[in-house]
Design a protein around this motif. Structure first.
Motif, PDB file in Angstrom:
ATOM      1  N   ASP A 116      60.466  10.972 -20.084  1.00  0.00           N
ATOM      2  CA  ASP A 116      59.911  11.134 -18.941  1.00  0.00           C
ATOM      3  C   ASP A 116      60.653  11.241 -17.986  1.00  0.00           C
ATOM      4  OD1 ASP A 116      56.804  10.855 -19.911  1.00  0.00           O
ATOM      5  OD2 ASP A 116      57.106   8.437 -20.042  1.00  0.00           O
ATOM      6  N   ALA A 117      61.757  10.888 -17.626  1.00  0.00           N
ATOM      7  CA  ALA A 117      62.706  10.211 -16.872  1.00  0.00           C
ATOM      8  C   ALA A 117      63.599  11.909 -16.833  1.00  0.00           C
ATOM      9  CB  ALA A 117      64.122  10.165 -16.976  1.00  0.00           C
ATOM     10  N   VAL A 119      61.688  14.730 -17.663  1.00  0.00           N
ATOM     11  CA  VAL A 119      60.727  15.806 -17.067  1.00  0.00           C
ATOM     12  C   VAL A 119      60.756  15.443 -15.531  1.00  0.00           C
ATOM     13  CG1 VAL A 119      58.448  16.669 -17.194  1.00  0.00           C
ATOM     14  CG2 VAL A 119      59.567  15.988 -18.950  1.00  0.00           C
ATOM     15  N   GLU A 120      60.219  14.180 -15.522  1.00  0.00           N
ATOM     16  CA  GLU A 120      60.618  14.264 -13.998  1.00  0.00           C
ATOM     17  C   GLU A 120      60.832  14.418 -13.343  1.00  0.00           C
ATOM     18  OE1 GLU A 120      56.772  13.058 -12.424  1.00  0.00           O
ATOM     19  OE2 GLU A 120      56.722  13.152 -14.424  1.00  0.00           O
ATOM     20  N   GLN A 121      62.375  14.357 -12.884  1.00  0.00           N
ATOM     21  CA  GLN A 121      63.494  14.817 -12.745  1.00  0.00           C
ATOM     22  C   GLN A 121      63.725  16.425 -12.307  1.00  0.00           C
ATOM     23  OE1 GLN A 121      67.752  14.561 -14.169  1.00  0.00           O
ATOM     24  NE2 GLN A 121      68.850  14.749 -12.344  1.00  0.00           N
ATOM     25  N   LYS A 123      60.489  18.195 -13.272  1.00  0.00           N
ATOM     26  CA  LYS A 123      59.189  19.059 -12.547  1.00  0.00           C
ATOM     27  C   LYS A 123      59.204  18.621 -10.703  1.00  0.00           C
ATOM     28  CE  LYS A 123      54.399  17.607 -12.314  1.00  0.00           C
ATOM     29  NZ  LYS A 123      53.451  16.996 -13.963  1.00  0.00           N
ATOM     30  N   ALA A 124      60.342  17.610 -10.122  1.00  0.00           N
ATOM     31  CA  ALA A 124      60.187  17.081  -9.045  1.00  0.00           C
ATOM     32  C   ALA A 124      60.937  18.406  -7.607  1.00  0.00           C
ATOM     33  CB  ALA A 124      61.005  15.754  -8.495  1.00  0.00           C
ATOM     34  N   ASN A 125      61.448  19.354  -8.811  1.00  0.00           N
ATOM     35  CA  ASN A 125      62.207  20.492  -7.792  1.00  0.00           C
ATOM     36  C   ASN A 125      60.223  21.441  -7.716  1.00  0.00           C
ATOM     37  OD1 ASN A 125      64.793  21.005  -8.069  1.00  0.00           O
ATOM     38  ND2 ASN A 125      64.553  19.951  -9.645  1.00  0.00           N
ATOM     39  N   GLU A 129      51.507  21.643  -9.153  1.00  0.00           N
ATOM     40  CA  GLU A 129      51.783  22.033 -10.245  1.00  0.00           C
ATOM     41  C   GLU A 129      51.385  22.810 -10.903  1.00  0.00           C
ATOM     42  OE1 GLU A 129      50.923  19.546 -13.857  1.00  0.00           O
ATOM     43  OE2 GLU A 129      51.389  18.354 -11.597  1.00  0.00           O
ATOM     44  N   TRP A 132      54.881  24.062 -11.036  1.00  0.00           N
ATOM     45  CA  TRP A 132      55.319  23.861 -11.924  1.00  0.00           C
ATOM     46  C   TRP A 132      54.856  24.599 -13.526  1.00  0.00           C
ATOM     47  CZ3 TRP A 132      59.003  20.987 -14.830  1.00  0.00           C
ATOM     48  CH2 TRP A 132      58.937  20.581 -15.643  1.00  0.00           C
ATOM     49  N   GLU A 144      53.051  22.180 -20.488  1.00  0.00           N
ATOM     50  CA  GLU A 144      54.343  20.523 -20.240  1.00  0.00           C
ATOM     51  C   GLU A 144      54.645  19.831 -21.352  1.00  0.00           C
ATOM     52  OE1 GLU A 144      54.629  16.495 -18.107  1.00  0.00           O
ATOM     53  OE2 GLU A 144      53.975  18.209 -16.700  1.00  0.00           O
ATOM     54  N   ARG A 148      57.842  19.176 -22.958  1.00  0.00           N
ATOM     55  CA  ARG A 148      58.318  17.562 -23.794  1.00  0.00           C
ATOM     56  C   ARG A 148      58.839  17.337 -24.577  1.00  0.00           C
ATOM     57  NH1 ARG A 148      57.241  13.323 -20.730  1.00  0.00           N
ATOM     58  NH2 ARG A 148      55.103  13.415 -18.825  1.00  0.00           N
TER      59      ARG A 148
END
Length: 410
Positions: A116-117, A119-121, A123-125, A129, A132, A144, A148
């Motif tokens: 999760d960490a 992917v979220e890092q 995805k935050a760019n 949605e 992404w 996604e 993952r």
């Protein structure tokens, strides 16, 4: 060897930079020409032919090689046939599957929170949605969940490697390593204070105060520097031979003696005030770790530890693979990347063939040379692909690192 899902692997690290501008999707018809069937089995686990085909088709798309003649000429230049490429891709999938099986046997797992960490890092760019999902599509991921899974595989490989331990390097090994690793005349340690690009006035004011003795450098770094990664250490960014600084920073540092403070130095990150805090001139002969700064000893010890860990892992993996039941099936008819390579002869290949027609003896020699050349060029093609992947990963890593210390190269 070509890395399994090498295009996707590159995008795991480089996805944030790959499509951030929202350009048109570049994926090709990776689902066309799928034949079904099983390319290989690894201890009974199937590797689908379609997954191998999709990987190769993604390669073609990535390099703009969808046209058959362009593809055939590319393979000829690389000294590679479609069959050899298929074999390499299958082998990479074999290794990936063996790593999963080996990790399970060794009790190595990946926490969902770690996936999760990551992917979220990344995805935050993306600010929506849709962007992404577009980036995922451009990178060759179905969705996604597919991304993952790829992240999970990467983290699992790291965890598997870390499960191997080796003896700590001895002082003698560190000395031997240092004797070959040190190729510089002098190393310099430095600290800096970083100001925003539009804050030159404040930077000049602080520099004037430092030069007048009204504030010491470390205190000024803690109070003013926007580089939070080094500010609390008085601006210390370590030794230039153990890291990489942007050119403007390194050039300024090269001109400083210990204790000197630079004028304002402008880089893409803003305005720097730099001071050289220490320097190390290596002796003609290194016989003891006491001759080295502690940071160099620690760095060399870490490098040797990683080498020993990698060697332990590699020994295990080679034995594990040797004992595995691996079956590779012949390619089916109708694979979209298969071309008649006799139509795509490079100039070098043609010359070899012409020379080989002179006598039976020279023909045998030329054939051997051509085989050797093709093998060497094939390795180059694989190295090139690996380098492309490493490059994407390197760009992402550097971009993340630059957030920690803006003195370092982006």
């Amino acid at each position: 060897m070509i890395t399994a899902r090498f295009i996707k692997v590159a995008c795991v690290a480089g996805l944030a930079a790959a499509c951030v501008c929202g350009s048109a999707a570049c994926s090709s018809s990776t689902t066309s020409g799928l034949t079904g069937g099983v390319a290989a089995t690894v201890n009974g686990v199937e590797i689908s032919e379609d997954e191998v085909t999709t990987t190769i088709q993604n390669l073609r798309t990535s390099y703009g090689l969808e046209d058959q003649d362009t593809w055939g000429n590319y393979l000829a230049q690389m000294g590679m046939t479609p069959e050899e490429l298929r074999t390499n891709v299958i082998e990479s999938f074999e290794d990936e599957e063996l790593q999963k099986q080996g990790a399970e046997e060794r009790g190595v797992t990946v926490d969902q929170a770690d996936i999760d960490a990551v992917v979220e890092q990344i995805k935050a760019n993306y600010d929506s949605e849709d962007k992404w999902n577009q980036a995922l599509e451009q990178a060759g991921f179905a969705d996604e969940a597919d991304y993952r899974e790829n992240v999970n595989d990467g983290l699992l490989r790291e965890a598997l490697l870390e499960s191997f331990t080796a003896e700590d390097p001895t002082d003698e090994e560190i000395v031997e390593y240092a004797s070959t690793a040190i190729t510089f005349d002098v190393a310099k340690r430095s600290s800096h204070i970083l100001f925003d690009p539009n804050d030159q006035e404040t930077a000049q004011s602080v520099l004037d105060q430092i030069n007048a003795g009204e504030i010491d450098f470390a205190t000024a770094a803690q109070e003013y520097s926007t580089d939070t990664g080094s500010a609390q250490d008085g601006g210390d960014v370590g030794w230039d031979q153990l890291t990489t600084f942007v050119d403007e920073y390194q050039t300024a540092l090269d001109g400083l003696s210990v204790g000197q403070v630079s004028e304002l130095v402008e880089s893409d990150y803003g305005w720097h005030i730099i001071t050289c805090t220490d320097e190390f001139v290596p002796p003609d002969e290194i016989t003891s770790i006491d001759q080295l700064p502690q940071e160099f000893v620690d760095s060399y010890r870490d490098s040797l530890s990683q080498e020993k860990q990698q060697e332990a892992y590699q020994t295990w993996f080679e034995e594990y693979k040797e004992s595995a039941d691996i079956v590779v099936n012949d390619p089916p008819e109708g694979l979209p990347y298969m071309v008649d390579m006799s139509q795509y002869q490079t100039e070098d290949t043609s010359e070899d063939a012409t020379e080989g027609e002179s006598t039976d003896e020279s023909a045998g020699s030329a054939e051997g040379d051509a085989t050797a050349d093709a093998s060497a060029e094939g390795e180059s093609a694989e190295d090139s692909t690996a380098d492309a992947s490493a490059s994407s990963e390197g760009e992402s890593t550097d971009a993340e690192t630059s957030g920690e210390s803006s003195a370092e190269a982006a």
